[in-house]
Scaffold this active site. Structure first.
Site, mmCIF file in Angstrom:
data_model
loop_
_atom_site.group_PDB
_atom_site.id
_atom_site.type_symbol
_atom_site.label_atom_id
_atom_site.label_comp_id
_atom_site.label_asym_id
_atom_site.label_seq_id
_atom_site.Cartn_x
_atom_site.Cartn_y
_atom_site.Cartn_z
ATOM 1 C CG ASP A 164 88.690 -12.329 22.386
ATOM 2 O OD1 ASP A 164 87.445 -12.697 21.921
ATOM 3 O OD2 ASP A 164 89.110 -12.700 23.049
ATOM 4 C CG ASP B 241 86.034 -6.188 21.896
ATOM 5 O OD1 ASP B 241 85.232 -7.451 21.457
ATOM 6 O OD2 ASP B 241 87.290 -5.817 21.905
HETATM 7 C C1 XBP Z 1 87.695 -11.165 18.562
HETATM 8 C C2 XBP Z 1 87.398 -12.120 17.509
HETATM 9 C C3 XBP Z 1 87.446 -13.724 18.086
HETATM 10 C C4 XBP Z 1 88.624 -14.028 18.759
HETATM 11 C C5 XBP Z 1 88.929 -15.616 18.650
HETATM 12 O O1 XBP Z 1 86.384 -10.939 19.424
HETATM 13 O O2 XBP Z 1 87.240 -11.933 16.497
HETATM 14 O O3 XBP Z 1 87.088 -14.576 16.956
HETATM 15 O O4 XBP Z 1 89.674 -13.491 17.994
HETATM 16 O O5 XBP Z 1 87.650 -16.047 19.359
HETATM 17 P P1 XBP Z 1 86.035 -9.753 20.120
HETATM 18 P P2 XBP Z 1 86.506 -17.304 18.822
HETATM 19 O O6 XBP Z 1 84.578 -9.334 19.219
HETATM 20 O O7 XBP Z 1 85.958 -9.876 21.493
HETATM 21 O O8 XBP Z 1 87.011 -8.558 19.614
HETATM 22 O O9 XBP Z 1 87.801 -18.200 18.302
HETATM 23 O O10 XBP Z 1 85.804 -17.805 19.673
HETATM 24 O O11 XBP Z 1 85.918 -16.484 17.581
HETATM 25 MG MG MG Z 2 88.095 -7.005 20.079
#
Ligand code: XBP
Ligand code: MG
Length: 237
Positions: free
Chosen positions: A12, A10
């Protein structure tokens, strides 16, 4: 149980603690658009239950401002798309300026796993721009050489906890879920990975430490000192 052949990361919260930078970028976009919205950390922690920046803003709009039909005449969707473009540009600039570093142990694990012939993949609900700016800054211009498969918001529109992004990653890897490990930071991410049949290692962060991680193979504070050997041992257990 087949031997470990791939790691699926993953982005973020897992590769890097990015959500403070995302939050600042959302607020920057609202201000740039002349809106009086402002998300603080407490509100954003709750809003993170919704994966995907566009989905998150739409959810907030419907729940916090149901009376607001549109802004400057353009409909809800167009406004959300425009806000997200502003937000992504602000996030990209901030990461470009060094606002975000990889979490401890992440880079060495990626390098070690790559060196030992494990296949590496990314399965995220964030936008492709965000992955590129983060990893170009953290790993260098050849960052893509480390990842054989990248599935993101542009290829998997159904967001976590829906398993689509992981199912598509496994299909493109051409591996059974039993030959892989997923690495996540949130309950949405864990649920998406487990629904796709993946054993999952969770490294919580300040935005997700209160989440329910039942079903995780391991929950560890970070990846510092976590070797490929350790992952193999957990995977075989
Ligand atoms: C986390 C998310 C993303 C980010 C924001 O992604 O839910 O929406 O918070 O990025 P991950 P965007 O699956 O990597 O944990 O505004 O591009 O959605
Ligand atoms: Mg994440």
């Amino acid at each position: 149980m087949s031997t470990l052949q791939a790691l699926i990361f993953d982005v973020d919260g897992t590769l890097a603690d990015t959500e403070s930078a995302h939050l600042a970028a959302f607020n920057h976009a609202f201000a740039e658009q002349g809106m009086d919205w402002h998300w603080d950390e407490a509100l954003y922690t709750g809003l993170l239950e919704i994966s995907g920046g566009k989905e998150r803003m739409l959810h907030y709009w419907n729940h916090a401002h149901p009376d607001m039909k549109d802004i400057d005449g353009s409909g809800l969707r167009d406004t959300i798309d425009h806000l997200h473009a502003l937000k992504t540009a602000a996030y990209e600039a901030a990461v470009q300026d060094g606002a975000v570093q990889l979490r401890p142990g992440v880079l060495s694990l990626i390098q070690q796993a790559h060196q030992q012939g494990l296949r590496l993949a990314i399965a995220t609900t964030t936008s492709p721009v965000n992955i590129a700016v983060l990893l170009r800054n953290a790993i260098g211009p050849d960052w893509k050489d480390f990842f054989v498969v990248i599935e993101d918001a542009s290829t998997a529109p159904k967001k976590k906890p829906h398993p689509q992004v992981y199912v598509q990653t496994l299909a493109r890897l051409g591996l059974p879920s039993g030959a892989c490990l997923a690495l996540e930071d949130s309950s949405n991410g864990l649920r998406a990975a487990v629904s796709a049949g993946l054993k999952t290692i969770v490294t919580p962060n300040n935005f997700t430490s209160h989440h329910d991680f039942s079903g995780a193979l391991q929950v560890v504070p970070h990846l510092e000192g976590v070797s490929v050997e350790q992952l193999r041992t957990w995977h075989q257990a």
